[in-house]
Design a protein around this motif. Structure first.
Motif, mmCIF file in Angstrom:
data_model
loop_
_atom_site.group_PDB
_atom_site.id
_atom_site.type_symbol
_atom_site.label_atom_id
_atom_site.label_comp_id
_atom_site.label_asym_id
_atom_site.label_seq_id
_atom_site.Cartn_x
_atom_site.Cartn_y
_atom_site.Cartn_z
ATOM 1 N N ARG A 53 -1.473 -2.248 -9.136
ATOM 2 C CA ARG A 53 -0.664 -3.441 -9.375
ATOM 3 C C ARG A 53 0.686 -3.371 -8.670
ATOM 4 N NH1 ARG A 53 2.442 -6.909 -9.542
ATOM 5 N NH2 ARG A 53 2.989 -8.333 -11.236
ATOM 6 N N PHE A 54 1.355 -2.219 -8.737
ATOM 7 C CA PHE A 54 2.734 -2.140 -8.264
ATOM 8 C C PHE A 54 2.917 -1.357 -6.964
ATOM 9 C CE2 PHE A 54 3.329 -2.659 -12.947
ATOM 10 C CZ PHE A 54 3.931 -3.895 -12.890
ATOM 11 N N GLY A 55 1.888 -0.677 -6.512
ATOM 12 C CA GLY A 55 2.061 0.132 -5.313
ATOM 13 C C GLY A 55 2.805 1.421 -5.629
ATOM 14 N N GLU A 56 2.885 2.302 -4.655
ATOM 15 C CA GLU A 56 3.461 3.630 -4.882
ATOM 16 C C GLU A 56 4.928 3.554 -5.291
ATOM 17 O OE1 GLU A 56 4.065 7.859 -2.477
ATOM 18 O OE2 GLU A 56 2.664 6.355 -1.732
ATOM 19 N N GLU A 57 5.731 2.724 -4.630
ATOM 20 C CA GLU A 57 7.156 2.663 -4.945
ATOM 21 C C GLU A 57 7.420 1.859 -6.216
ATOM 22 O OE1 GLU A 57 9.433 1.304 -1.655
ATOM 23 O OE2 GLU A 57 8.737 2.881 -0.297
ATOM 24 N N GLY A 58 6.797 0.741 -6.351
ATOM 25 C CA GLY A 58 7.028 -0.109 -7.516
ATOM 26 C C GLY A 58 6.539 0.501 -8.809
ATOM 27 N N PHE A 59 5.512 1.322 -8.724
ATOM 28 C CA PHE A 59 4.951 1.949 -9.922
ATOM 29 C C PHE A 59 6.010 2.755 -10.668
ATOM 30 C CE2 PHE A 59 3.064 5.958 -11.560
ATOM 31 C CZ PHE A 59 2.417 5.444 -12.667
ATOM 32 N N GLY A 60 6.739 3.591 -9.962
ATOM 33 C CA GLY A 60 7.752 4.429 -10.600
ATOM 34 C C GLY A 60 8.847 3.608 -11.254
ATOM 35 N N ALA A 61 9.331 2.582 -10.569
ATOM 36 C CA ALA A 61 10.413 1.754 -11.108
ATOM 37 C C ALA A 61 9.954 1.010 -12.359
ATOM 38 C CB ALA A 61 10.892 0.766 -10.050
#
Length: 441
Positions: free
Chosen positions: A142-150
């Motif tokens: 859903r959020f991709g590698e960078e968006g997932f963490g945030a």
């Protein structure tokens, strides 16, 4: 924290761990039985409990590293060291009088954890970000590698208290003045015209409007979903999965107590709570109806009979994790695939209630594509009589929170719970007297 409150925290943590119910229901029952705890004590215990729930995976990682069992007692000891920075001697003094006394193994655990913090560079992201295994791949998709963490980090931050003003009984300006007069610092929500946000931690008893029906507790994202229903006075509306009625109340008020709303659910207990809340809010244009299933005969009997239908579908609840930190550790009973299949059946069945030209709003408090965009795409492919109404057309002021034409809210991007909503409209019947240009007649 005193030894008395420490024991209460341990007791309620054990109750939450062993009960099948959500933490808020467990804590309500716990405090009803503990009259020795005043409002301040209850606030301290709740804050400690929810903090540990938000650190469950990280505390579990530390306990596994020490070859210690992941029990409520060990988790509390680990939090006192790693989260509150207490020394083993301070904890021994605090524990004095509690039963059983600290064991040799627990004393060793405290010594081994001393000097460390909750975070550790060896932690995998799933532990550091408190992500359960069942949701890891869907959230990364859903959020991709960078968006997932945030986004995962945003779910670890306690949310503000969002309130919705009941326009039948009050105005937002009046409620803002009243709360300011009580020494609070209320702010109007940025997107919902009926919302008020409080950042302070406070006892709900300080808000008399909750008892008078002037305000309701409702996240701004949930308020926006009901606004997309756009129910008008004198229309006929169904809230298909009404639950305890949070969105039902907002819809009925939106209709100015005029028209007809049916609040449906398969859970009779929740609907009774909905009816109680409706009475307190001064709303009398709503009927509650218990359904046997998503294909109850009532649906067929009322086919094409409603102007608006809202489906707040049962979902994984991934959008509510910052508010319900215990929920992330309860995987969907049906599994994600089974839950998606149930949502599809509900959507197909409830769509039959929408009259030609009427509106269907499909919503979840999930951020997963499988439950949201994918679900809508599959429905539209199977139901050509419906089409998507882009959010920018239905609600231009919400253009900043749209994705592929849908309402898409997340804690990191919008400061709300995670919500999804799609507006689907059924084609209107041809006007009388019009001739089909493709007809051979």
């Amino acid at each position: 924290m005193t030894p008395h409150l420490l024991q209460a925290t341990l007791d309620v943590l054990r109750d939450v761990e062993t009960a099948a119910r959500p933490a808020d229901a467990v804590t309500s029952a716990f405090f009803r039985a503990r009259r020795d705890l005043d409002d301040r004590d209850r606030g301290a215990v709740l804050e400690a409990l929810y903090t540990m729930l938000r650190h469950r995976a990280r505390l579990g990682w530390w306990l596994a590293r020490q070859n210690s069992a992941d029990t409520p007692r060990n988790r509390l000891l680990a939090w006192l060291v790693l989260g509150e920075g207490k020394t083993p001697n301070q904890i021994k003094h605090l524990w004095d009088g509690l039963k059983p006394a600290l064991s040799a193994a627990e004393t060793t655990l405290l010594a081994n954890l001393s000097g460390h913090s909750v975070a550790h560079p060896d932690m995998p992201d799933s532990k550091r970000l408190e992500c359960p295994d069942w949701a890891l791949a869907p959230l990364q998709r859903r959020f991709g590698e960078e968006g997932f963490g945030a986004e995962m980090e945003a779910t670890l931050i306690p949310p503000p208290l969002d309130l919705r003003v009941n326009p039948i009984k009050a105005t937002r300006d009046a409620m803002l003045r009243d709360m300011t007069g009580m020494g609070l610092r209320p702010q109007p929500t940025p997107l919902s015209p009926h919302g008020i946000r409080l950042q302070e931690r406070l006892s709900l008893a300080r808000l008399p409007g909750l008892k008078t029906g002037e305000i309701e507790i409702q996240d701004e994202g949930s308020q926006l979903v009901t606004l997309l229903v756009d129910a008008k006075p004198k229309e006929r509306v169904v809230d298909f999965c009404a639950g305890a009625g949070g969105k039902t109340l907002a819809i009925a008020a939106q209709m100015q107590n005029k028209g007809y709303v049916v609040a449906c659910d398969v859970n009779e207990t929740r609907l009774k709570r909905c009816a109680e809340r409706l009475r307190g809010a001064g709303l009398h244009n709503v009927e509650t109806r218990v359904l046997s299933s998503e294909t109850d005969r009532w649906i067929k009997r009322h086919k094409a009979g409603f102007d608006r239908v809202l489906i707040d579908a049962p979902c994984s609840g991934t959008g509510t994790w910052r508010r319900n930190p215990d929920a992330r550790w309860r995987a969907p009973e049906l599994g994600l695939e089974g839950l998606v299949a149930l949502q599809a059946r509900i959507l197909a069945s409830a769509a039959r209630l929408v009259k030609p030209g009427g509106r269907l709003v499909y919503a979840t408090c999930s951020v997963l594509c499988e439950e949201n965009e994918d679900q809508v795409t599959a429905f539209l492919a199977a139901n050509p009589a419906f089409h998507l109404v882009p959010l920018r057309d239905a609600a231009p002021h919400l253009a900043g929170v749209t994705q592929s034409g849908h309402l898409c809210l997340t804690p990191a991007r919008h400061g709300t719970d995670g919500f999804f909503a799609a507006i689907l409209q059924r084609e209107a019947l041809p006007a009388l007297g019009m001739v089909d240009p493709h007809s051979t007649v």
